[in-house]
Scaffold this motif. Structure first.
Motif, short mmCIF file in Angstrom:
data_model
loop_
_atom_site.label_atom_id
_atom_site.label_comp_id
_atom_site.label_asym_id
_atom_site.label_seq_id
_atom_site.Cartn_x
_atom_site.Cartn_y
_atom_site.Cartn_z
N THR A 83 0.85 -1.19 0.00
CA THR A 83 0.00 0.00 0.00
C THR A 83 0.89 1.24 0.00
N PRO A 84 0.36 2.40 -0.35
CA PRO A 84 1.17 3.62 -0.31
C PRO A 84 1.77 3.89 1.08
N GLU A 85 1.00 3.63 2.14
CA GLU A 85 1.50 3.86 3.50
C GLU A 85 2.66 2.92 3.82
N LYS A 87 4.64 1.43 1.66
CA LYS A 87 5.78 1.83 0.82
C LYS A 87 6.56 2.97 1.48
N GLU A 88 5.82 3.94 2.01
CA GLU A 88 6.46 5.09 2.64
C GLU A 88 7.28 4.67 3.86
N ILE A 89 6.74 3.79 4.67
CA ILE A 89 7.46 3.30 5.86
C ILE A 89 8.71 2.54 5.44
N LYS A 91 10.38 2.85 2.61
CA LYS A 91 11.34 3.79 2.02
C LYS A 91 12.10 4.55 3.11
N GLU A 92 11.37 4.98 4.14
CA GLU A 92 12.03 5.68 5.26
C GLU A 92 13.06 4.78 5.93
N ASP A 95 16.08 4.51 3.71
CA ASP A 95 16.88 5.75 3.73
C ASP A 95 17.70 5.88 5.00
N ASN A 127 8.70 1.44 13.26
CA ASN A 127 7.95 2.45 12.52
C ASN A 127 6.65 1.92 11.89
N VAL A 169 10.28 -2.02 -3.09
CA VAL A 169 9.81 -0.63 -2.96
C VAL A 169 10.60 0.27 -3.88
#
Length: 169
Positions: A83-85, A87-89, A91-92, A95, A127, A169
């Motif tokens: 899900t977009p959420e 993916k964001e977690i 990716k963070e 990084d 996270n 991701v």
């Protein structure tokens, strides 16, 4: 008349509790190393529900062929699960030094998913909100595996397949 109404209310409440129990799974996390760098997360009653069924002797091995089809199945699962959420977690976490996030699917000889477990690095675990984990669990339980990819017989009656989501991701 009052007895019937009360009986219906109690039945309705019972159904609501059962439905909420299915969609609001409780999870427990277990560190897999002494430093707490990797965690396994599974439903709270995993061993009670599956401990006697999920034994090493009962695992069906993958068939010799179908490697490309299993890979395509994993790719389609990743699309459904990321899900977009999430993916964001992920990716963070990537990084901030990387990490990993694996999903293991446990299926029966009909291809129906019985449960899933998650194995993740601590950078993902700290996270990842429980709400997103519950949604991921629900989505994963809706997936169907192709039982033809595994050697099911009278002794081997469940299979495990895994997907690494962090790399996708």
């Amino acid at each position: 008349c009052k007895f019937r109404v009360m009986k219906r209310i109690i039945m309705l409440l019972g159904i609501c509790f059962c439905i909420s129990g299915v969609y609001a799974q409780k999870f427990e996390a277990t560190p897999l190393d002494e430093q707490g760098d990797v965690y396994e997360v599974k439903i709270r009653q995993f061993n009670k529900l599956f401990g006697k069924w999920f034994t090493a002797e009962r695992v069906a091995e993958p068939t010799d062929g179908d490697v490309a089809q299993r890979s395509a199945w994993r790719d389609s699962c990743a699309v459904k699960l990321l899900t977009p959420e999430l993916k964001e977690i992920l990716k963070e976490a990537a990084d901030k030094g990387g990490g990993s996030f694996w999903i293991a699917f446990y299926c029966d000889s009909d291809g129906k998913i019985q449960t899933v477990t998650f194995t993740m690095s601590s950078s993902v675990y700290v996270n990842l909100p429980n709400k997103i984990l519950q949604e991921l669990y629900r989505r994963a339980m809706d997936i169907v595996m192709n039982p033809g990819y595994y050697k099911f017989d009278g002794e081997h009656d469940y299979a495990i397949d895994t997907i690494e989501l962090m790399q996708r991701v």
